[in-house]
Design a protein around this motif. Sequence first.
Motif, PDB file in Angstrom:
ATOM      1  N   GLY A  65      -3.715  -3.548  -9.546  1.00 30.25           N
ATOM      2  CA  GLY A  65      -3.710  -2.700  -8.364  1.00 30.25           C
ATOM      3  C   GLY A  65      -5.202  -1.938  -8.500  1.00 30.25           C
ATOM      4  O   GLY A  65      -5.986  -2.038  -9.203  1.00 30.25           O
ATOM      5  N   THR A  66      -5.324  -1.108  -7.337  1.00 32.55           N
ATOM      6  CA  THR A  66      -6.436  -0.280  -7.025  1.00 32.55           C
ATOM      7  C   THR A  66      -5.898   1.005  -6.518  1.00 32.55           C
ATOM      8  O   THR A  66      -4.772   1.043  -6.042  1.00 32.55           O
ATOM      9  N   VAL A  67      -6.856   2.110  -6.764  1.00 34.79           N
ATOM     10  CA  VAL A  67      -6.528   3.314  -6.558  1.00 34.79           C
ATOM     11  C   VAL A  67      -7.592   3.935  -6.028  1.00 34.79           C
ATOM     12  O   VAL A  67      -8.895   3.931  -6.640  1.00 34.79           O
ATOM     13  N   ALA A  68      -7.717   4.587  -4.615  1.00 33.13           N
ATOM     14  CA  ALA A  68      -9.098   5.338  -4.256  1.00 33.13           C
ATOM     15  C   ALA A  68      -8.664   6.788  -3.671  1.00 33.13           C
ATOM     16  O   ALA A  68      -7.389   7.160  -3.386  1.00 33.13           O
ATOM     17  N   ALA A  69      -9.600   7.547  -3.467  1.00 34.44           N
ATOM     18  CA  ALA A  69      -9.617   8.796  -2.825  1.00 34.44           C
ATOM     19  C   ALA A  69     -10.214   9.205  -1.661  1.00 34.44           C
ATOM     20  O   ALA A  69     -11.453   8.737  -1.895  1.00 34.44           O
ATOM     21  N   GLU A  70     -10.008   9.820  -0.623  1.00 31.97           N
ATOM     22  CA  GLU A  70     -10.844  10.220   0.449  1.00 31.97           C
ATOM     23  C   GLU A  70     -10.175  11.337   0.999  1.00 31.97           C
ATOM     24  O   GLU A  70      -9.171  11.929   0.595  1.00 31.97           O
ATOM     25  N   ASN A  71     -10.744  11.947   2.007  1.00 32.93           N
ATOM     26  CA  ASN A  71     -10.087  13.011   2.829  1.00 32.93           C
ATOM     27  C   ASN A  71      -9.594  12.336   4.066  1.00 32.93           C
ATOM     28  O   ASN A  71     -10.218  11.327   4.710  1.00 32.93           O
ATOM     29  N   SER A  72      -8.233  12.806   4.481  1.00 35.65           N
ATOM     30  CA  SER A  72      -7.721  12.387   5.633  1.00 35.65           C
ATOM     31  C   SER A  72      -8.320  12.645   6.710  1.00 35.65           C
ATOM     32  O   SER A  72      -9.320  13.658   6.701  1.00 35.65           O
ATOM     33  N   ALA A  73      -7.823  12.197   7.999  1.00 31.77           N
ATOM     34  CA  ALA A  73      -8.535  12.681   9.236  1.00 31.77           C
ATOM     35  C   ALA A  73      -8.241  14.367   9.607  1.00 31.77           C
ATOM     36  O   ALA A  73      -9.032  14.871  10.175  1.00 31.77           O
ATOM     37  N   GLU A  74      -7.108  14.655   9.227  1.00 36.88           N
ATOM     38  CA  GLU A  74      -6.880  15.923   9.225  1.00 36.88           C
ATOM     39  C   GLU A  74      -7.582  17.023   8.155  1.00 36.88           C
ATOM     40  O   GLU A  74      -7.451  18.304   8.211  1.00 36.88           O
ATOM     41  N   GLY A  75      -7.976  16.470   7.270  1.00 42.93           N
ATOM     42  CA  GLY A  75      -8.919  17.313   6.411  1.00 42.93           C
ATOM     43  C   GLY A  75      -8.619  17.358   4.855  1.00 42.93           C
ATOM     44  O   GLY A  75      -9.024  17.685   4.158  1.00 42.93           O
ATOM     45  N   GLN A  99       0.888  -1.215   0.020  1.00 44.64           N
ATOM     46  CA  GLN A  99       0.149  -0.059   0.118  1.00 44.64           C
ATOM     47  C   GLN A  99       0.939   1.180  -0.060  1.00 44.64           C
ATOM     48  O   GLN A  99       1.646   1.446   0.758  1.00 44.64           O
ATOM     49  N   ILE A 100       0.592   2.059  -0.898  1.00 47.39           N
ATOM     50  CA  ILE A 100       1.160   3.471  -0.817  1.00 47.39           C
ATOM     51  C   ILE A 100       0.239   4.627  -0.603  1.00 47.39           C
ATOM     52  O   ILE A 100      -0.811   4.518  -1.303  1.00 47.39           O
ATOM     53  N   ARG A 101       0.439   5.593   0.046  1.00 43.25           N
ATOM     54  CA  ARG A 101      -0.368   6.538   0.349  1.00 43.25           C
ATOM     55  C   ARG A 101       0.105   7.837   0.235  1.00 43.25           C
ATOM     56  O   ARG A 101       1.289   8.212   0.479  1.00 43.25           O
ATOM     57  N   ILE A 102      -0.551   8.864  -0.492  1.00 43.00           N
ATOM     58  CA  ILE A 102       0.162  10.296  -0.792  1.00 43.00           C
ATOM     59  C   ILE A 102      -0.931  11.281  -0.204  1.00 43.00           C
ATOM     60  O   ILE A 102      -2.152  11.240  -0.995  1.00 43.00           O
ATOM     61  N   TRP A 103      -0.614  12.050   0.362  1.00 46.64           N
ATOM     62  CA  TRP A 103      -1.759  13.127   0.982  1.00 46.64           C
ATOM     63  C   TRP A 103      -1.075  14.454   1.145  1.00 46.64           C
ATOM     64  O   TRP A 103       0.091  14.596   1.346  1.00 46.64           O
ATOM     65  N   ASP A 104      -2.060  15.236   1.216  1.00 46.52           N
ATOM     66  CA  ASP A 104      -1.712  16.817   1.598  1.00 46.52           C
ATOM     67  C   ASP A 104      -2.155  17.242   2.673  1.00 46.52           C
ATOM     68  O   ASP A 104      -3.208  16.745   3.534  1.00 46.52           O
ATOM     69  N   ASN A 105      -1.933  18.868   3.048  1.00 48.52           N
ATOM     70  CA  ASN A 105      -2.820  19.458   4.235  1.00 48.52           C
ATOM     71  C   ASN A 105      -3.338  20.766   3.947  1.00 48.52           C
ATOM     72  O   ASN A 105      -3.537  21.659   4.198  1.00 48.52           O
ATOM     73  N   GLY A 106      -4.072  20.381   2.330  1.00 49.29           N
ATOM     74  CA  GLY A 106      -4.785  21.206   2.001  1.00 49.29           C
ATOM     75  C   GLY A 106      -6.420  21.010   2.348  1.00 49.29           C
ATOM     76  O   GLY A 106      -6.624  20.704   3.515  1.00 49.29           O
ATOM     77  N   THR A 107      -7.241  21.576   1.756  1.00 46.02           N
ATOM     78  CA  THR A 107      -8.895  21.771   2.077  1.00 46.02           C
ATOM     79  C   THR A 107      -9.328  20.477   1.979  1.00 46.02           C
ATOM     80  O   THR A 107     -10.437  20.100   2.204  1.00 46.02           O
ATOM     81  N   GLY A 108      -8.754  19.484   0.945  1.00 44.65           N
ATOM     82  CA  GLY A 108      -9.596  18.054   0.929  1.00 44.65           C
ATOM     83  C   GLY A 108     -10.454  18.153  -0.499  1.00 44.65           C
ATOM     84  O   GLY A 108     -10.794  19.291  -1.013  1.00 44.65           O
TER      85      GLY A 108
END
Length: 300
Positions: free
Chosen positions: A279-289, A230-239
Motif C-alpha cells: 500500500g501507499t499513504v499520502a498527506a495533503e490539504n483538503s479543498a476545505e483546508g 482507497q481509504i480517506r481520513i480528514w479533519d476540518n482543522g487548519t491543515g
Amino acid sequence: MALMTGIAAGSGMLLTGVLVWTLVWRKKETERILELTEYLEKVNTGQDGVLLTEGEDAVSKLQDEIYKTVTELYQTREAALLARQSLAENLDNIAHQIKTPITAISLSVQTMSQTPSPAQLKEIRKQLSRLTYLEESLLLLARIDAGTLFLKKEEVDVFTVLSLAAENLQELFRKAGVSVSIPESGETLITADMDWTMEAVMNLMKNCMEHTPPGGTVSCSYEENPLYVQIRIWDNGTGFDKEEIPRLFERFYRGKNAKAGSIGIGLSLVKAIVERQNGTVAAENSAEGGACFTIRFYRH
C-alpha cells in the motif's frame, strides 16, 4: 616448377599476413587489458571511470561484467553510507527524545523529596507513559526494518477496520469534543493484517483529532476500483503547512503545530505498516483546508 614457386610465394604471403594480423590483434588486446587495468586503478583510488564494451568477444564480456560489478558495489557503498548517516541521526533523535522525559522525571523527584505533591506524581506517571510508548514504537520500527514483523494476509472489511479504530479512540475523542463520521459504503475487502492495519488507521485518526477544534469532526470514507482500495481520513482543522507535507512521514519529524510531547514516530509507523502490505499513504490539504490522509491498498 613455376607452380611450386607460386605456391611457396603464396604460402609466404599468407604466413606473413597471419603474423601481421596476430601482432595487430595482440596489440589491440593488450591495449584493452591496459584500459581495463587503468579503470580498476581509478576505481580503487575513488575516481570515476567508464568502460565501453567494444564487441561481443570474451574481453568485451569481461569488461561488461566488471563494469556491472563495480556499479553495484558503488550503489551498495552509497546505500551503506546513507544507512550509517540515518542510524546516526536516529540515535541522536532517540537520545533527545529519551532525555526530555528523564529530565522531567528527575526534576519531579527532586521536588517531591522536598514537598510531596500529587501533581508531581501525575507528571512522573505521564513521562513514564511517554517513555513506554517510545520504547514500544522503537522496537516496532526495529522489527519492521529487520523484516521480522509478521503481518497476516487475510481478507479484512474496511468498514470494520475504521469502526474498531474509532471505538478504541472513543474516550480520547470524547475528551477532545470531536466526533467521528464513518458512512458505510457496503462491503469492501482488502488483504491485510487486521490488528496492524487498525493500528495505522488509529494513528491517522488520532493525528486528525489533535488538530481539530472542539465541536469539529474527523471524517472517513472508502471506495474501490480494479486497481486498489482507497481509504480517506480528514479533519476540518487548519491543515498542514505546505512546506511540511513532504516531511510528514519522516521519523522523528515534528511539524510546527505538533502537539506538546509529540515524539514524531506515529506517521512513520503508519507508512511502514501500510507499505509492508502493498500500500501507499499520502498527506495533503483538503479543498476545505483541513488535513487529509489517503491510504491505497493495491490489489496486485
